[in-house]
Design a protein around this motif. Sequence first.
Motif, PDB file in Angstrom:
ATOM      1  N   SER A  99      -3.155   3.839  16.635  1.00 49.97           N
ATOM      2  CA  SER A  99      -4.017   2.666  16.544  1.00 49.97           C
ATOM      3  C   SER A  99      -3.726   1.721  17.711  1.00 49.97           C
ATOM      4  N   PRO A 100      -4.758   1.232  18.388  1.00 44.66           N
ATOM      5  CA  PRO A 100      -4.538   0.366  19.549  1.00 44.66           C
ATOM      6  C   PRO A 100      -3.745  -0.898  19.241  1.00 44.66           C
ATOM      7  N   ASP A 101      -3.721  -1.338  17.983  1.00 42.25           N
ATOM      8  CA  ASP A 101      -2.996  -2.568  17.649  1.00 42.25           C
ATOM      9  C   ASP A 101      -1.675  -2.323  16.920  1.00 42.25           C
ATOM     10  N   ARG A 102      -1.180  -1.086  16.931  1.00 39.08           N
ATOM     11  CA  ARG A 102       0.062  -0.795  16.210  1.00 39.08           C
ATOM     12  C   ARG A 102       1.285  -1.418  16.875  1.00 39.08           C
ATOM     13  N   ASP A 103       1.225  -1.630  18.172  1.00 40.51           N
ATOM     14  CA  ASP A 103       2.319  -2.252  18.925  1.00 40.51           C
ATOM     15  C   ASP A 103       1.743  -3.492  19.585  1.00 40.51           C
ATOM     16  N   PRO A 104       2.286  -4.679  19.290  1.00 37.42           N
ATOM     17  CA  PRO A 104       1.684  -5.907  19.828  1.00 37.42           C
ATOM     18  C   PRO A 104       1.794  -6.041  21.348  1.00 37.42           C
ATOM     19  N   ARG A 105       2.641  -5.248  21.978  1.00 38.44           N
ATOM     20  CA  ARG A 105       2.851  -5.376  23.424  1.00 38.44           C
ATOM     21  C   ARG A 105       1.865  -4.552  24.234  1.00 38.44           C
ATOM     22  N   ILE A 106       1.605  -3.332  23.794  1.00 36.08           N
ATOM     23  CA  ILE A 106       0.790  -2.393  24.560  1.00 36.08           C
ATOM     24  C   ILE A 106       0.109  -1.418  23.606  1.00 36.08           C
ATOM     25  N   HIS A 107      -0.853  -0.678  24.114  1.00 34.98           N
ATOM     26  CA  HIS A 107      -1.435   0.412  23.342  1.00 34.98           C
ATOM     27  C   HIS A 107      -0.520   1.616  23.530  1.00 34.98           C
TER      28      HIS A 107
END
Length: 164
Positions: A99-107
């Motif tokens: 998911s593109p929003d699983r890591d707040p820093r990067i995809h």
Amino acid sequence: MNVFAFFAAAVQSTRSVWRIGQTVLGIIFRHPITGTSVIPILPDGRIVLIRRRDDGQWALPGGMVDWGEDIPTTVNRELHEETGLDLVKIRRLVGVYSSPDRDPRIHSICVVVEADVAGTMEVQDALEVMEIQAFTPSSLPLEPMSHDHYRQLQDYLNGLTTLA
């Protein structure tokens, strides 16, 4: 070559360099980064978690795949760098989380594995890890956890292999 032809060639050359630069930047910044999370299982069945320094939340050990590494090598390296523990064996693939929003820093695309581990828990990178603790499956921290690690742990505890 006249001045006009010289400048036209220079502009064309600059455009070519710019197009190459855009392509490289697009590859670097427009494609997800591959990483791993490890669900480390001690011989007594407890699960090892780290408390991240950047957000203060509990998380699974793991990190980005370095150039030239495969997933098992990354799992081994990140596990040892963050916990001091040694990889005994990767048991199974728990899932791939993209998911593109699983890591707040990067995809990032995260490959999650369950692994048998051994050794002594000890913070190796104090800039990244505040604390290490082992939990029984029934005493794991509740949400919020860092990134999507709560979901990863729930999928693991439910015996799932997830593609998300």
